[in-house]
Design an enzyme around this catalytic site. Sequence first.
Site, PDB file in Angstrom:
ATOM      1  N   ARG A  40      46.825  39.387  32.549  1.00  0.00           N
ATOM      2  CA  ARG A  40      46.109  38.525  33.495  1.00  0.00           C
ATOM      3  C   ARG A  40      45.879  37.232  33.339  1.00  0.00           C
ATOM      4  O   ARG A  40      45.940  36.257  34.298  1.00  0.00           O
ATOM      5  CB  ARG A  40      44.647  39.144  33.668  1.00  0.00           C
ATOM      6  CG  ARG A  40      43.683  38.706  34.459  1.00  0.00           C
ATOM      7  CD  ARG A  40      42.505  39.538  34.724  1.00  0.00           C
ATOM      8  NE  ARG A  40      41.299  38.803  35.453  1.00  0.00           N
ATOM      9  CZ  ARG A  40      40.357  38.487  34.952  1.00  0.00           C
ATOM     10  NH1 ARG A  40      40.205  38.586  33.575  1.00  0.00           N
ATOM     11  NH2 ARG A  40      39.505  37.783  35.655  1.00  0.00           N
ATOM     12  N   HIS A  49      47.409  34.571  36.216  1.00  0.00           N
ATOM     13  CA  HIS A  49      46.209  33.970  36.711  1.00  0.00           C
ATOM     14  C   HIS A  49      46.578  32.204  36.636  1.00  0.00           C
ATOM     15  O   HIS A  49      46.291  31.462  37.441  1.00  0.00           O
ATOM     16  CB  HIS A  49      44.686  34.035  36.203  1.00  0.00           C
ATOM     17  CG  HIS A  49      44.196  35.227  37.362  1.00  0.00           C
ATOM     18  ND1 HIS A  49      42.839  35.434  37.630  1.00  0.00           N
ATOM     19  CD2 HIS A  49      44.723  36.396  37.448  1.00  0.00           C
ATOM     20  CE1 HIS A  49      42.683  36.533  38.160  1.00  0.00           C
ATOM     21  NE2 HIS A  49      43.821  37.390  38.066  1.00  0.00           N
ATOM     22  N   HIS A  97      49.038  46.900  36.973  1.00  0.00           N
ATOM     23  CA  HIS A  97      47.801  47.259  36.969  1.00  0.00           C
ATOM     24  C   HIS A  97      47.837  48.576  35.910  1.00  0.00           C
ATOM     25  O   HIS A  97      46.713  49.200  35.687  1.00  0.00           O
ATOM     26  CB  HIS A  97      47.102  47.654  38.276  1.00  0.00           C
ATOM     27  CG  HIS A  97      46.420  46.322  38.981  1.00  0.00           C
ATOM     28  ND1 HIS A  97      46.031  46.799  40.231  1.00  0.00           N
ATOM     29  CD2 HIS A  97      46.318  45.457  38.497  1.00  0.00           C
ATOM     30  CE1 HIS A  97      45.449  45.471  40.645  1.00  0.00           C
ATOM     31  NE2 HIS A  97      45.855  44.583  39.660  1.00  0.00           N
ATOM     32  N   TRP A 116      43.065  51.866  35.329  1.00  0.00           N
ATOM     33  CA  TRP A 116      43.839  52.365  36.463  1.00  0.00           C
ATOM     34  C   TRP A 116      44.432  53.620  35.995  1.00  0.00           C
ATOM     35  O   TRP A 116      44.931  54.542  36.846  1.00  0.00           O
ATOM     36  CB  TRP A 116      44.917  51.388  36.999  1.00  0.00           C
ATOM     37  CG  TRP A 116      44.119  50.259  37.703  1.00  0.00           C
ATOM     38  CD1 TRP A 116      44.305  50.394  39.085  1.00  0.00           C
ATOM     39  CD2 TRP A 116      43.821  49.248  37.151  1.00  0.00           C
ATOM     40  NE1 TRP A 116      43.506  49.211  39.422  1.00  0.00           N
ATOM     41  CE2 TRP A 116      43.461  48.206  38.481  1.00  0.00           C
ATOM     42  CE3 TRP A 116      43.592  48.311  35.981  1.00  0.00           C
ATOM     43  CZ2 TRP A 116      42.931  47.354  38.130  1.00  0.00           C
ATOM     44  CZ3 TRP A 116      42.926  47.096  36.027  1.00  0.00           C
ATOM     45  CH2 TRP A 116      42.722  46.559  37.193  1.00  0.00           C
TER      46      TRP A 116
END
Length: 323
Positions: free
Chosen positions: A74, A78, A207, A223
């Site tokens: 992540r 990002h 994910h 997930w």
Amino acid sequence: MFSSAARVLSTSVAPAIVVGGASLALYSSPLISDVHASKAEVDLKAVRQDIADVIENDMEKRGDGTSLIGTLTRLAWHCSGTYSKEDGSGGSNGARMRFDPEASWVANAGLGVAREALEPVKEKHPEISYADLYTLAGVVAIEEAGGPTIPFRLGRVDMESGETSPPDGRLPDADKGSRIKTAQHVRDIFYRMGFNDREIVALLGAHALGRCHTDRSGYWGPWDFSENSFSTEYFRLLLEERWSPKMTHNGKPWTGPDQYEDSTGKLMMLPSDLVLIQDPKFKKYVEMYAKDEDLFFADFAKAFAKLLELGVPFPSKSWFRAK
């Protein structure tokens, strides 16, 4: 937009990678310079190993089946996902997430954990820029999780402040209030960066890693049941499980944002996940990847490498791809 560029030198030293005792220059840009990195060579193999060690050591300390794998993925995402093809702003170049405003964006909540975990690696290898380190950490995390080999090259540079950060709101939200609005939002975010529907679905396959935390995003849960393994499980679960609105949590009414859970109540999907099977143009790729892991791995590797290079002024020819 690039007003602060005048504060740095107009040429840059080319970082290099050690290969068999020789060094190969990887990057030189007349547009921007690395104001932090030294002229020393970057031993990419050693940096990779130290990142892998950070992941392994942290996992052992936790001892609960969670890890930094999803968080480092992540972080890389990002840092890169702020890019706009319209004006060339944003992207992984600069490592501006170290500073406000990006460090304080709600979308980046919890990523200070990842940045702090990488500080010992930066201290040991001061020659690598933060921008390269953060993106490389995502590459290593995916590969350590059993994912595909991601093409990667050095050359990102560090900014001195967050003055050139793009406006907030460029990272995707999990919910826009309806299926149609959420699906359009996902497309708007990714199209702005230059991705198509197939690449969108491939990238969201990440994910499979990590989980949501109520103290960060407000959402809760993983997930899938193998959150440290990169696989097609995310796509299979989307198609095969029955996803219902989450109503309770630990025996109490759920008070967080709208999310969905499987029949066990232990797995979750965001509204932005479910649009991948609610939208026919997205769904065909979900079905395709659920059946073919090799295809998913190949498409993801290409799309993720593309994501990490958005906004970086690499030379157009003769670059060395490190694996």
